[in-house]
Motif scaffolding. Structure first.
Motif, mmCIF file in Angstrom:
data_model
loop_
_atom_site.group_PDB
_atom_site.id
_atom_site.type_symbol
_atom_site.label_atom_id
_atom_site.label_comp_id
_atom_site.label_asym_id
_atom_site.label_seq_id
_atom_site.Cartn_x
_atom_site.Cartn_y
_atom_site.Cartn_z
ATOM 1 N N PRO A 133 -3.898 7.207 -0.074
ATOM 2 C CA PRO A 133 -4.422 6.652 -0.749
ATOM 3 C C PRO A 133 -4.665 4.440 -0.746
ATOM 4 C CG PRO A 133 -3.521 8.681 -1.392
ATOM 5 C CD PRO A 133 -3.675 8.281 -0.153
ATOM 6 N N VAL A 134 -3.113 4.697 0.492
ATOM 7 C CA VAL A 134 -3.911 3.654 0.619
ATOM 8 C C VAL A 134 -3.998 2.548 1.941
ATOM 9 C CG1 VAL A 134 -1.488 2.732 -0.790
ATOM 10 C CG2 VAL A 134 -1.139 3.886 2.274
ATOM 11 N N PRO A 167 1.064 -2.339 11.282
ATOM 12 C CA PRO A 167 0.329 -2.230 12.681
ATOM 13 C C PRO A 167 0.156 -2.981 13.440
ATOM 14 C CG PRO A 167 -0.765 -3.345 10.177
ATOM 15 C CD PRO A 167 0.887 -2.833 10.095
ATOM 16 N N ARG A 242 -8.380 -5.959 5.517
ATOM 17 C CA ARG A 242 -7.830 -4.528 4.944
ATOM 18 C C ARG A 242 -7.010 -5.020 3.498
ATOM 19 N NH1 ARG A 242 -3.865 -1.853 8.293
ATOM 20 N NH2 ARG A 242 -1.188 -1.980 7.590
ATOM 21 N N PHE A 243 -7.263 -4.117 3.039
ATOM 22 C CA PHE A 243 -6.288 -3.174 1.101
ATOM 23 C C PHE A 243 -7.844 -4.152 0.935
ATOM 24 C CE2 PHE A 243 -2.050 -3.248 3.398
ATOM 25 C CZ PHE A 243 -2.410 -1.311 3.932
ATOM 26 N N ARG A 244 -8.279 -5.315 1.183
ATOM 27 C CA ARG A 244 -9.140 -5.979 0.285
ATOM 28 C C ARG A 244 -10.322 -5.370 -1.201
ATOM 29 N NH1 ARG A 244 -6.651 -9.158 3.062
ATOM 30 N NH2 ARG A 244 -6.981 -10.766 3.518
ATOM 31 N N ARG A 246 -11.792 -0.762 -1.782
ATOM 32 C CA ARG A 246 -12.439 0.386 -1.469
ATOM 33 C C ARG A 246 -13.608 1.104 -1.282
ATOM 34 N NH1 ARG A 246 -7.277 0.628 -3.969
ATOM 35 N NH2 ARG A 246 -5.628 1.946 -2.429
ATOM 36 N N PHE A 248 -15.203 3.184 -2.570
ATOM 37 C CA PHE A 248 -15.900 3.362 -3.906
ATOM 38 C C PHE A 248 -15.882 1.792 -4.790
ATOM 39 C CE2 PHE A 248 -11.743 4.621 -4.971
ATOM 40 C CZ PHE A 248 -11.005 5.306 -4.004
ATOM 41 N N ASP A 249 -15.717 0.964 -5.100
ATOM 42 C CA ASP A 249 -15.517 -0.108 -5.232
ATOM 43 C C ASP A 249 -16.645 -1.351 -4.804
ATOM 44 O OD1 ASP A 249 -13.154 -0.530 -5.948
ATOM 45 O OD2 ASP A 249 -11.969 -1.155 -4.335
ATOM 46 N N ARG A 271 -17.645 -7.111 -3.516
ATOM 47 C CA ARG A 271 -17.031 -6.474 -4.786
ATOM 48 C C ARG A 271 -16.865 -7.790 -5.840
ATOM 49 N NH1 ARG A 271 -11.374 -4.762 -5.417
ATOM 50 N NH2 ARG A 271 -11.293 -3.621 -7.296
ATOM 51 N N ARG A 272 -17.078 -7.713 -7.362
ATOM 52 C CA ARG A 272 -16.626 -8.997 -7.961
ATOM 53 C C ARG A 272 -17.094 -10.337 -7.770
ATOM 54 N NH1 ARG A 272 -10.554 -7.345 -8.601
ATOM 55 N NH2 ARG A 272 -10.314 -5.716 -9.779
ATOM 56 N N ILE B 59 1.999 -3.744 -5.035
ATOM 57 C CA ILE B 59 1.236 -3.517 -4.231
ATOM 58 C C ILE B 59 0.341 -3.916 -4.125
ATOM 59 C CG2 ILE B 59 3.465 -2.383 -2.582
ATOM 60 C CD1 ILE B 59 1.256 -0.113 -2.471
ATOM 61 N N CYS B 61 -2.516 -2.359 -5.206
ATOM 62 C CA CYS B 61 -3.212 -0.999 -4.651
ATOM 63 C C CYS B 61 -4.748 -0.958 -5.189
ATOM 64 C CB CYS B 61 -2.658 0.023 -3.847
ATOM 65 S SG CYS B 61 -1.788 0.903 -5.454
ATOM 66 N N GLU B 62 -4.468 -1.168 -6.558
ATOM 67 C CA GLU B 62 -5.139 -0.889 -8.041
ATOM 68 C C GLU B 62 -5.772 0.593 -7.514
ATOM 69 O OE1 GLU B 62 -8.858 -2.769 -6.925
ATOM 70 O OE2 GLU B 62 -7.951 -4.590 -5.884
ATOM 71 N N LEU B 63 -5.027 1.172 -7.482
ATOM 72 C CA LEU B 63 -5.199 3.007 -7.597
ATOM 73 C C LEU B 63 -4.943 2.950 -9.493
ATOM 74 C CD1 LEU B 63 -2.822 4.842 -5.027
ATOM 75 C CD2 LEU B 63 -5.334 4.567 -5.621
ATOM 76 N N TRP B 66 -8.479 3.062 -11.117
ATOM 77 C CA TRP B 66 -8.682 3.552 -10.412
ATOM 78 C C TRP B 66 -8.532 4.579 -11.651
ATOM 79 C CZ3 TRP B 66 -13.519 3.748 -9.030
ATOM 80 C CH2 TRP B 66 -14.153 2.456 -8.091
ATOM 81 N N TYR B 74 -6.928 -4.245 -14.744
ATOM 82 C CA TYR B 74 -7.475 -5.039 -13.746
ATOM 83 C C TYR B 74 -6.236 -5.736 -12.831
ATOM 84 C CZ TYR B 74 -9.697 -9.164 -12.027
ATOM 85 O OH TYR B 74 -10.415 -9.744 -10.938
ATOM 86 N N GLU B 90 2.843 -5.551 2.558
ATOM 87 C CA GLU B 90 1.938 -6.824 3.093
ATOM 88 C C GLU B 90 0.977 -7.612 1.860
ATOM 89 O OE1 GLU B 90 -1.504 -5.234 6.084
ATOM 90 O OE2 GLU B 90 0.022 -4.128 6.510
ATOM 91 N N ARG B 91 1.240 -6.717 1.009
ATOM 92 C CA ARG B 91 0.449 -7.166 -0.521
ATOM 93 C C ARG B 91 1.796 -7.401 -1.493
ATOM 94 N NH1 ARG B 91 -4.493 -9.098 0.046
ATOM 95 N NH2 ARG B 91 -5.558 -7.681 -0.930
#
Lengths: 824, 182, 184
Positions: A133-134, A167, A242-244, A246, A248-249, A271-272, B59, B61-63, B66, B74, B90-91
């Motif tokens: 998921p992440v 990481p 990284r993390f910007r 997904r 499917f976005d 995106r956007r 964080i 993550c936007e889950l 989704w 948003y 990190e975020r």
């Protein structure tokens, strides 16, 4: 991209080379030497795989592609390949070449293969974290997909998973999550085989095996981004993406890279309303599946805060730029240009073919001048003649595929790794295949040339001409019709060099290609953005050509030959030209940035079409914002002469292409261009059939012997590194940090005489200024030093007033800072 | 022809129901004077939670966005820096908006949230007069600062890295001494 | 509308405003516009347990001409939109609209071609009530908030002044193109 592309045009096999085998009961014939996994692809059977990549050598590391294989024995009876007595041993189909009569059963028909694949998958997933998921790769992850299609429904692993701190940076740009890695060795094979930068390797053993870098030696490569893309799991990610978003976005659009003349196909994900990443697109004819880091990561320039968003007009009273409406700006620009009388046009190298055509027509029709030049770099009249005779309007010439077939490639004034990365990768492929010998005339054996296995004919800057002349008689090279000569744009600064190249090509029959650095150069040349060349390579001097062009344009073409960039700027400074129209020119790129700044500042009336605020917009009287590549359609012409069209990526953007701005000004001037859109400009440009008339003659400039450097100084050899400074590379610190450190290279003897060690800071100086860079050693002549033209905040032209061949002085910068600390 | 009972007794018997009811307990709820608590797991307005030191749990993550079937959420993530840290790791979510005119309070976002940053409260009095006012921003959704919490940005107070936070091995503030203990 | 709109600004006007507001909110008759699941909750609100009669609102008028408040309860399909508008037009001034539930308010999760994306595309909405569906307490809360709004409705010159002020505010507001995310 793990599926093999159908490679049109690559050596089609003769029928007798075909091998017939049966896969899942389907009989098929494939060329000899084909791997089973690819033969299966051809009949539509997808065998799961991680390590297999069609452009990398097979390694059989992941064992995911196991299939059951039976071979006919000497007696013609089929025998299944067995392991321990009584047990079938499934084979890795990615390392197994096909054989006559082979019977392959994949997971679709063989329970044994299916079970084997499930077992491998289960083993790979034992230590793979469940952080999909992440994870950046989640949604486009081969491991995720194939675990769904070919894995077990449930895990039987109850124990604690192995974890690593995450990481870690293997370079400033590339991050590694070691626990996600499935040890497929794709990244290490890419860096070793394709890029030739073996800075990463699999280290440790057993469960601790991991991708690693050498101690204190990050993975610095111009092509490091490709390992992120080919990683079949999310182990390698980029700091930038990284993390910007997904997968499917994202909305993906195929496009073409705008950073070099390679014409690499890319995929732009946005995106956007913002581009968030770029990936290599698969084009077997051009870039295969690789792109340079510049093409991949340098796209933030379009979103910088200094991006121009509205037209600006210089206020008569305050002398400051103020926002203006489009109609007002058009009117002011037209009024100013009309009042200025004679006007010169500088277009720079970032234009698309269509925009360049807009400028070429605008200069001749609306401004009535041939004073137009696309070369925003040191250039010469000899080069202009060379381009007119050998390059302009020639269409598709030497291609990437030709390089692989050539028996020899000669690189003149060209450092492919830094100046044309896509070309470098293809040359390296040709070199590794063994058929192509590579020769270079260069001041020293650079890393890039070493990776190409090039035979270097050493020539100090300014002394290339004798070396080039010698090549015709070089027994080892034996250049003939099967050879290719690649000429870089830097050769223009050496008087007589391009004349010698033309002679060399004529003498030996070798094919000739001109490789500019910038993406727009070849297109601008074909579109006629040069004083003596009209669209389609028509020479201005030819009356027939002028009539030709005049017929399409419905007007007469001015006959006076135009000035070149330096001439236009000098004339503007001297008042001979009343105005300038400047598009996307970074004045620091020119031979004399200081003089150029002064010329633009003192020019009567300057119209600037720019993306972002620049040295030109500072002095411009009217500033028009124009669209970056992602926000307009168009096409680039690669160094091959291949037209590379691309579509608008950001559909929502209202940014205006250069052509529309020029059309607006031309309308106000009362001489309409006849088109307002990219599509219409392209249609009109395509009306020009290729020129079959007389061309300009080859240049015949005599070489002038280079002046030896005055005592105590060195001659400067220089070119731009791929990852360097420039307005189109702004905005991503990780990208800049991932490139090689900007370094002054000197000979071992010079280093010794300086008393410096590799890595020390040295000062380069001229009468104009100084610059400090780290020092390195290379096999240069003792009186030659090399420094990057524009990297690490140092621009040799701007800071030193120096270019290739200039005399510079070297001195060691005492390491003062630590001493002070100790004293304290 | 109706019988006598139907003609005379039945109508009166009907009033009997009325009469009987007069002595029964009134079922009417006196909302809003007396607010009856909702069920504890009632799906009300969302809340963005904090760690005990005040750092945000979100964080970015936007889950949740989704998972949302109505596209009501948003989120825009941004990276924490050493100077400005809003969450461990990190975020963090820089922009967080929920459109209550789309939200159907189904709770899928809550299920999707990997850090339990997003939960639902029992608050339901949401009506408002304009559409804009019903798009709740991050500051409207964030849980209030409890005693001991500190308004972010600030460094991680409870552990050395985000792993300490997520594993719950962070140091707990000792109430009496105010010193951090393991 | 009537004489109250013509009154000069001052004590008289504010008094009339107060009185008119009190009368209006105290006889607030809803016109039923139950379209979907929200209507069930709306009916419950009128029933004995939640008892809208406490506010004199137990009579859901089937005839628009006798109603003051239209509670749009449920998703409004494109086909229903003109009907809804006609009912609204038939209501006598002063009249109010309450969009009950997310579907009526904005289309909710039904972001598709069949559903009007918010009943405010058809009629002016005075109160939006989120929820899917909102529980009766939420409806009562919305109605009370609307009562409050009705009580403080300005009239005549004061109303004009208020309109002018709101307009200025809107003209100076951040344009939606500058806004972030859902506000855009």
């Amino acid at each position: 991209m793990t599926v093999t592309p159908s490679k049109a045009g690559s050596n089609a096999p003769a029928p007798q080379d075909l091998v017939t085998l049966t896969i899942d009961g389907i009989e098929t014939s494939v060329p000899k030497g084909t791997l089973v996994i690819r033969a299966a692809e051809q009949i539509g059977v997808q065998i799961p795989r991680f390590c297999d990549h069609p452009l990398l050598a097979p390694v059989g590391a992941c064992r995911q592609c196991l299939v059951e294989v039976a071979m006919p024995g000497p007696d013609g009876e089929l025998r299944t390949m067995m392991g321990p007595p009584g047990r079938v041993k499934p084979q890795a189909s990615c390392t197994l070449p096909v054989a006559e009569g082979m019977q392959v059963k994949t997971q679709l028909t063989s329970p044994i293969a299916d079970k084997a694949q499930q077992g491998v998958m289960e083993q790979l997933l034992i230590n793979h974290p469940l952080d999909c998921p992440v994870c950046d790769k989640g949604g486009e992850c081969p491991l995720q997909n194939q675990a769904m299609t070919n894995g077990r429904g449930e895990s039987r692993f109850q124990e604690v998973k192995r974890t690593f701190p995450k990481p870690i940076n293997i370079s400033a740009q590339v991050l590694l999550d070691r626990e996600r890695c499935v040890l497929c060795a794709r990244c290490t094979r890419f860096s070793e085989q394709v890029a030739g930068d073996p800075f990463i390797a699999l280290v440790e053993r057993g469960a601790l095996q991991q991708v690693g870098i050498y101690e204190k030696e990050p993975y610095r490569s111009n092509f490091s981004g490709n390992v992120i893309q080919i990683c079949p799991v999310g182990a390698l990610t980029s700091a930038d993406y990284r993390f910007r978003a997904r997968p499917f976005d994202l909305v993906s659009t195929p496009s073409v890279a705008e950073h070099d003349s390679g014409g690499a196909a890319i995929r732009v994900d946005h995106r956007r309303g913002k581009v968030v990443r770029r990936l290599a697109w698969n084009d077997p004819e051009v870039n295969e599946e690789w792109i340079t880091d510049k093409d991949r990561f340098a796209f933030h320039y379009a979103n910088r805060p200094d991006r121009l968003t509205h037209p600006q007009v210089r206020d008569g009273e305050t002398g400051e730029l103020r926002p203006a409406s489009w109609p007002e700006a058009f009117a002011v620009a037209a009024r100013g240009l009309r009042a200025a009388g004679r006007v010169g046009v500088l277009t720079g190298g970032r234009l698309t073919r269509e925009d360049a055509y807009g400028y070429a027509k605008f200069a001749r029709v609306a401004l009535g001048t041939n004073d137009i030049d696309f070369r925003s770099r040191p250039a010469s009249a000899e080069e202009e003649q060379f381009l007119a005779s050998r390059v302009a309007g020639r269409g598709l010439g030497v291609t990437y595929t030709d390089l692989e077939r050539a028996n020899a490639v000669v690189l003149l004034g060209l450092e492919p790794e830094e100046e044309a990365g896509t070309l470098f990768l293809r040359l390296r492929k040709a070199y590794r295949a063994g058929g192509t010998r590579i020769f270079a005339v260069a001041p020293f054996t650079s890393n890039g040339l070493r990776k190409l296995g090039a035979t270097v004919v050493k020539a100090a800057p300014g002394e290339e001409v004798p070396a080039i002349e010698q090549l015709a008689h070089d027994g080892e090279l034996a250049l003939d019709g099967g050879g290719v000569i690649l000429v870089g744009e830097r050769l223009a600064t050496v008087p007589g060099a391009l004349s010698a190249v033309a002679v060399l090509a004529s003498q030996t029959g070798a094919r000739l290609a001109w490789v500019p650095r910038r993406a727009g150069d070849r297109g601008a040349l074909d579109a006629g953005c040069l004083g003596s060349v009209l669209p389609g390579g028509r020479p201005l001097a030819d009356a027939g050509a002028r009539v030709d062009v005049g017929a399409v344009w419905g007007s007469t073409v001015p006959t006076v030959p135009g000035r070149d960039t330096d001439g236009i700027l000098a004339a503007a400074a001297a008042g001979e030209l009343g105005g300038l129209v400047v598009a996307g020119v970074d004045l620091d790129d020119l031979a004399d940035p200081t003089a150029a700044r002064a010329a633009v500042a003192s020019a009567g009336f300057v119209v600037s079409l720019e993306l972002r605020a620049s040295a030109v917009t500072e002095h411009a009287d009217v500033v028009f914002p124009v669209a970056p590549v992602a926000e307009k359609p168009g096409s680039f012409v690669s160094w091959e002469g291949r037209v590379r069209p691309f579509e608008k990526v950001l559909e929502g953007s209202n940014a205006v292409p250069d052509v529309r701005v020029l059309a607006g000004i031309a309308d106000e001037l009362g001489t309409p261009l006849g088109f307002q859109t990219i599509e219409a400009a392209a249609a009109e440009l395509d009306e020009f059939a290729s020129w079959d008339g007389e061309r300009a003659a080859d240049p015949t400039v005599a070489a002038s012997p280079a002046a030896p450097a005055p005592a105590g100084s060195h001659r400067l050899a220089t070119w731009k590194t791929m990852i360097g400074d420039g307005p189109m590379q702004d905005g991503d610190p990780a990208y800049h940090a991932s490139g090689p450190t900007p370094t002054v290279l000197v000979s071992a003897a010079t280093l010794e005489s300086l008393g410096a060690a590799v890595g020390d800071q040295v000062e380069l100086s001229t009468d104009t200024g100084t610059a400090v860079l780290a020092v390195g050693v290379a096999d240069l002549a003792d009186d030659v030093v090399w420094a990057p033209t524009s990297s690490g905040g140092v621009n040799l032209g701007r800071d030193l007033g120096a270019g290739a061949g200039s005399a510079v002085r070297l001195s060691l910068v005492p390491a003062a800072a630590p001493a002070v600390q100790e004293a304290m | 022809m109706p019988t006598l009972k139907e003609q005379f007794w039945d109508p009166v018997a009907g009033f009997g129901v009325t009469f009987r009811t007069m002595f029964r307990k009134v079922v009417t709820e006196q909302y809003p004077k007396e607010k009856k608590p909702t069920a504890p797991r009632f799906h009300g307005r969302h809340q963005l939670n904090r760690w005990p030191d005040g750092l945000e749990k979100c964080i970015g993550c936007e889950l949740c966005a989704w998972a949302c079937p109505a596209d009501a959420i948003y989120v825009e993530g941004a990276s924490n820096t050493e100077d400005a840290r809003f969450s461990p790791g990190e975020r963090y979510g820089r922009v967080y908006q929920i459109n209550y005119l789309r939200c159907i309070l189904c709770g899928l976002c809550i299920e999707a949230c990997p850090t339990r940053a997003l939960t639902m409260t029992n608050e339901y009095e949401l009506a408002d007069a304009t559409r804009e006012d019903l798009i709740y921003e991050k500051q409207d959704l964030l849980a209030p600062l409890l005693p001991g919490m500190e308004q972010p940005p600030h460094p991680m107070r409870l552990g050395n890295d985000d792993g300490d936070y997520y594993r719950g091995t962070f140091r707990r503030q000792d109430d009496e001494t105010g010193e951090a203990t393991q | 509308m009537g004489i109250e709109e013509k009154l000069p600004s001052g004590v008289l006007l504010t008094t009339v405003e107060g009185v008119a507001g009190y009368f209006r909110k105290a006889s607030f008759w809803p016109a039923t516009f139950g379209l979907a699941c929200c209507a069930i909750e709306m009916m419950t609100s009128g029933g004995p347990r939640y008892d809208l009669a406490r506010y004199g609102m137990e009579v859901f008028r089937a005839s628009p001409r006798q109603a003051d408040l239209m509670i749009v309860a449920g998703r409004v399909s494109q086909k229903m939109a003109p009907v809804l508008r006609q009912i609204y037009d038939q209501m006598a001034e002063p009249k109010w609209v309450l969009a009950m539930g997310v579907c009526a308010s904005s289309g909710g999760m039904f972001n598709n071609y069949a559903i009007v994306q918010g009943v405010d595309h058809v009629v002016p909405v005075d109160m939006y009530l989120p929820g899917c569906p909102p529980r009766p307490e939420m409806l009562i809360d919305a109605i009370l908030k609307l009562h409050d709004q009705v009580q403080h409705t300005k009239l005549g010159v004061n109303r004009q002044r208020e309109v002018l002020e709101q307009e200025t505010q809107q003209l100076n507001a951040l344009p939606t193109s500058e806004m972030k995310g859902l506000l855009r």
